[in-house]
Enzyme design. Sequence first.
Site, PDB file in Angstrom:
ATOM      1  CG  HIS A   1      -0.078  -0.197   2.493  1.00  0.00           C
ATOM      2  ND1 HIS A   1       0.391  -1.438   2.892  1.00  0.00           N
ATOM      3  CD2 HIS A   1       0.406   0.685   3.376  1.00  0.00           C
ATOM      4  CE1 HIS A   1       1.096  -1.292   3.984  1.00  0.00           C
ATOM      5  NE2 HIS A   1       1.146  -0.027   4.287  1.00  0.00           N
ATOM      6  CB  CYS A   2       4.181   2.090   0.988  1.00  0.00           C
ATOM      7  SG  CYS A   2       3.612   1.840   2.640  1.00  0.00           S
ATOM      8  CB  ILE A   3       6.560   0.775  -3.022  1.00  0.00           C
ATOM      9  CG1 ILE A   3       7.249   0.580  -1.678  1.00  0.00           C
ATOM     10  CG2 ILE A   3       7.605   1.142  -4.078  1.00  0.00           C
ATOM     11  CD1 ILE A   3       7.886   1.810  -1.085  1.00  0.00           C
TER      12      ILE A   3
END
Length: 460
Positions: free
Chosen positions: A279-281
């Site tokens: 859910h970040c990169i």
Amino acid sequence: MNETVRSPHGRTLLHRITTRAARVGVVGLGYAGLPLAVAFGRAGFTVLGVDTDPVKCRTINGGGSDIPDVSDREVAGLVAVGRLSAVAALEGSEPLDTVNICVPTPLRKSRDPDLSHVIAATRAVKEHLRPGMLVILESTTYPGTTEEVVRAILEETGLLAGEDFFLAFSPERVDPGNTTWTTQNVPKVVGGLTADCSALASALYRSCIDQVVAVSSPRTAEMVKLLENTFRAVNIGMVNEMALMCDRIGVDVWEVIDAAATKPFGFMPFYPGPGLGGHCIPVDPYYLSWKVREVGFEARFIDLAGQTNAAMPHHVVDKIADALNQDGKALRGSRVLLMGIAYKPEVGDVRESPALDVLTLLLKKGAFVSYHDPFVPSITVQLPSGGATLTSEPCTRELLATADCVVVLTDHSAFDYTELVAAAKLIVDTRNAVRTAAPHVVKLGAPNAGRTTASRDAVL
Ligand code: SAJ
């Protein structure tokens, strides 16, 4: 370090922070918020956690944790002494001195930033805002969010940021499952709207974090986090392109990377894979490219990395089809077993997992697909015919042996790769996890000398 604060409100708050009399609020009790709430509780503050999920609140108030990095014992200990409680909404609760906002910042389907959670949380804080409070946004977002969006909502109260209340941004740097780097020992970047805002946010974090790094503004701190994660996305994209090159020229990209990694300076290894998950990169860089597009700037590295990473699942499916073809089998009708569905090893998170893309593509091409992932009991994928739900198959020798192709997509350490090589007819390894050269082992980004690549003239 003793912070110096000029304003009267600031001095009062600093005293309450220093004496731990401050009542601390954390909005959003996920993988970033709950560890922070527990760290503040351990530092001696009375912490009010706020989360819209009533089940999560009940779990915490019952002395439990739904976040693997936070133990039930830690939560129970704080709840028992009244240092931690959780509510579904701020209204009606005791006045707070500080509030950290740790809510999700996903992308919309249009790949534009979705600040709906941040705006909702900020509006809730606004109803609770009073002179002398400190508000800190931690959610990863584009430069300007704190100063343009959060500040504007809070100043609707008539209170002025930097004078009547204090405002800062501090990026969360939680790496789920990482026991080496924890809330306490990962340096905390802080960007306050004013010097007092910075000093107060730094004082709060110094209560439980070893090192605080103050930068000149909230937008600087917002950009720090985006550089950190864009750095990863672009380098992963670059190494995935390296893998495609190595595939073409018959060089083993994994051997190349390991040898390059012996360079003691000026190099940092990244590794190819089936794509970019989490859910970040895959998300954070698009917050930056969206923001700079507003001022007419095209973030070409971000877009190119995104295209390269998004193409990897397709490349993996082509690799599987080619490998089956060399065994005289068509993809359609073949039994394909996926080892690992989570976006990275040792976690059960499937958000943006490229394995789901590989699964969906294989199903659409008519393969019979099953999976084994000890961290992911079941998944639902969307197909043209509707949703399809699969459950994780027990990994037996028979399951491995009956598959026409076994694909390693997530290199969980729990997998028995020796057993895999012994039992499977054909393996496509996208993580260099198998580490065995054999004619039936095909690696992403590497040739396989043992497999017939020479095309035979078809005998008509
Ligand atoms: N990946 C590769 N090759 C690599 C590294 C990662 O293909 O060399 C893939 C992974 O398989 C995964 C995706 O990229 O699908 C993201 O992996 P990640 O290792 O970056 O892990 P995340 O998504 O959990 O990223 C988090 C981030 N933490 C925060 O945003 C606070 C990131 O900044 C951390 O650097 C990262 O953890 C980490 O190092 O574990």
